[in-house]
Scaffold this motif. Sequence first.
Motif, mmCIF file in Angstrom:
data_model
loop_
_atom_site.group_PDB
_atom_site.id
_atom_site.type_symbol
_atom_site.label_atom_id
_atom_site.label_comp_id
_atom_site.label_asym_id
_atom_site.label_seq_id
_atom_site.Cartn_x
_atom_site.Cartn_y
_atom_site.Cartn_z
ATOM 1 N N PRO A 173 -55.089 -19.160 -3.538
ATOM 2 C CA PRO A 173 -56.202 -19.710 -3.285
ATOM 3 C C PRO A 173 -57.187 -19.921 -4.650
ATOM 4 O O PRO A 173 -57.849 -20.799 -4.870
ATOM 5 N N ASP A 174 -57.019 -18.670 -5.490
ATOM 6 C CA ASP A 174 -57.965 -18.559 -6.477
ATOM 7 C C ASP A 174 -57.325 -19.470 -7.805
ATOM 8 O O ASP A 174 -57.947 -19.760 -8.598
ATOM 9 N N MET A 175 -56.258 -20.409 -7.453
ATOM 10 C CA MET A 175 -55.750 -21.197 -8.274
ATOM 11 C C MET A 175 -56.099 -22.841 -7.739
ATOM 12 O O MET A 175 -55.842 -23.548 -8.777
ATOM 13 N N MET A 176 -56.756 -22.701 -6.873
ATOM 14 C CA MET A 176 -56.908 -24.168 -6.345
ATOM 15 C C MET A 176 -57.800 -24.912 -7.315
ATOM 16 O O MET A 176 -57.782 -26.112 -6.959
ATOM 17 N N GLY A 177 -58.818 -24.321 -7.928
ATOM 18 C CA GLY A 177 -59.405 -24.761 -8.895
ATOM 19 C C GLY A 177 -58.953 -25.763 -9.833
ATOM 20 O O GLY A 177 -59.052 -26.832 -10.159
ATOM 21 N N GLU A 178 -57.891 -25.097 -10.265
ATOM 22 C CA GLU A 178 -56.785 -25.818 -11.425
ATOM 23 C C GLU A 178 -56.070 -26.872 -10.639
ATOM 24 O O GLU A 178 -55.861 -28.191 -11.107
ATOM 25 N N VAL A 179 -55.489 -26.371 -9.625
ATOM 26 C CA VAL A 179 -54.689 -27.505 -9.012
ATOM 27 C C VAL A 179 -55.355 -28.540 -8.382
ATOM 28 O O VAL A 179 -54.797 -29.589 -8.283
ATOM 29 N N GLY A 180 -56.617 -28.265 -8.079
ATOM 30 C CA GLY A 180 -57.489 -29.726 -7.631
ATOM 31 C C GLY A 180 -57.502 -30.484 -8.634
ATOM 32 O O GLY A 180 -57.504 -31.859 -8.288
ATOM 33 N N LYS A 181 -57.328 -30.373 -9.955
ATOM 34 C CA LYS A 181 -57.264 -31.494 -10.861
ATOM 35 C C LYS A 181 -56.140 -32.530 -10.512
ATOM 36 O O LYS A 181 -56.241 -33.543 -11.225
ATOM 37 N N LEU A 182 -55.019 -31.819 -9.862
ATOM 38 C CA LEU A 182 -53.797 -32.928 -9.750
ATOM 39 C C LEU A 182 -54.050 -33.757 -8.439
ATOM 40 O O LEU A 182 -52.832 -34.141 -8.074
ATOM 41 N N GLY A 183 -55.012 -33.459 -7.657
ATOM 42 C CA GLY A 183 -55.094 -34.129 -6.476
ATOM 43 C C GLY A 183 -54.803 -35.660 -6.346
ATOM 44 O O GLY A 183 -54.014 -35.973 -5.483
ATOM 45 N N ARG A 184 -54.970 -36.478 -7.269
ATOM 46 C CA ARG A 184 -54.665 -37.656 -7.588
ATOM 47 C C ARG A 184 -53.356 -38.029 -7.768
ATOM 48 O O ARG A 184 -52.848 -39.319 -7.306
ATOM 49 N N VAL A 185 -52.698 -37.096 -8.298
ATOM 50 C CA VAL A 185 -51.197 -37.220 -8.728
ATOM 51 C C VAL A 185 -50.254 -36.335 -7.561
ATOM 52 O O VAL A 185 -49.293 -37.381 -7.397
ATOM 53 N N LEU A 186 -50.610 -35.304 -7.251
ATOM 54 C CA LEU A 186 -49.835 -34.716 -6.265
ATOM 55 C C LEU A 186 -50.156 -35.169 -4.693
ATOM 56 O O LEU A 186 -49.367 -35.283 -3.964
ATOM 57 N N GLY A 187 -51.226 -35.811 -4.325
ATOM 58 C CA GLY A 187 -51.544 -36.227 -3.099
ATOM 59 C C GLY A 187 -50.716 -37.340 -2.540
ATOM 60 O O GLY A 187 -50.295 -37.227 -1.490
ATOM 61 N N PRO A 188 -50.932 -38.500 -3.423
ATOM 62 C CA PRO A 188 -49.840 -39.309 -2.879
ATOM 63 C C PRO A 188 -48.376 -39.432 -2.845
ATOM 64 O O PRO A 188 -47.805 -39.997 -1.889
ATOM 65 N N LYS A 189 -47.942 -38.171 -3.457
ATOM 66 C CA LYS A 189 -46.617 -37.773 -3.339
ATOM 67 C C LYS A 189 -46.331 -36.894 -2.263
ATOM 68 O O LYS A 189 -45.251 -36.457 -1.884
ATOM 69 N N GLY A 190 -47.364 -36.313 -1.431
ATOM 70 C CA GLY A 190 -47.359 -35.234 -0.296
ATOM 71 C C GLY A 190 -46.960 -34.262 -1.019
ATOM 72 O O GLY A 190 -46.584 -33.062 -0.324
ATOM 73 N N LEU A 191 -47.241 -33.673 -2.281
ATOM 74 C CA LEU A 191 -47.101 -32.409 -2.746
ATOM 75 C C LEU A 191 -48.197 -31.485 -2.984
ATOM 76 O O LEU A 191 -48.131 -30.198 -3.576
ATOM 77 N N MET A 192 -49.435 -31.920 -2.583
ATOM 78 C CA MET A 192 -50.576 -31.360 -2.649
ATOM 79 C C MET A 192 -50.578 -29.859 -1.773
ATOM 80 O O MET A 192 -50.244 -30.079 -0.673
#
Length: 233
Positions: free
Chosen positions: A118-137
């Motif tokens: 959970p404490d890394m989601m701030g960083e991972v959130g930057k990848l939402g537009r990249v990982l989201g469409p691939k179902g990887l978020m």
Amino acid sequence: MAKKGKKLVEAAKKVDREQLYGAEEAIALAKETSTTKFDATVEVAFRLGIDTRKNDQQIRGAVVLPNGTGKTQKVLVFAKGEKAKEAEAAGADYVGEADFVQKIQQGWFDFDVVVATPDMMGEVGKLGRVLGPKGLMPNPKTGTVTFDVTKAVQDIKAGKVEYRADKAGIIHAPIGKVSFDNEKLIENFETIFETIQKAKPAAAKGTYMKSVNVTTTMGPAVKIDAANVVIKK
């Protein structure tokens, strides 16, 4: 319209498109009509009577299949400190922080599942537009946003399958490979079937499981009689 191959046409003749088969017979028939030279994936498709436009009728989750999927998943874990060490010890293929965010932004995708504390989601959130469409978020509903990285990684490696209803209310889920014994495929099928059954939203009206089909990669679909599936315990 795409032209069907000769092998697929011949295989399709063995399947009665109007008949509802028992789960065991359907799985055996799907294996028999597999036309690929490689070890094809066996997949189940559930068409559900839900309205995915409504928040209270969306279905998403994950389940560990008792016999795995036949595919080894590459796992990327976003974690730091002790949690990073735990992820490495559990068998994660890649473990890191901002360095992997940058790699992914540059086009790197040599992984199948992403887990994050959970404490890394701030960083991972930057990848939402990249990982989201691939179902990887990563998502808490599928157990991929968690501090228990050991369990998350071990479950994925053991054969964890994520499922999600698409806009049409259809869920696709792999249950193994054609090379699997029928008994193992049936056991995996019963596990995912029971999971989807229990996931029925309280707001869903009418028939919930409208149809269930089993198929192999590039093989014909075989209809399963969902009303008469018996879960053996």
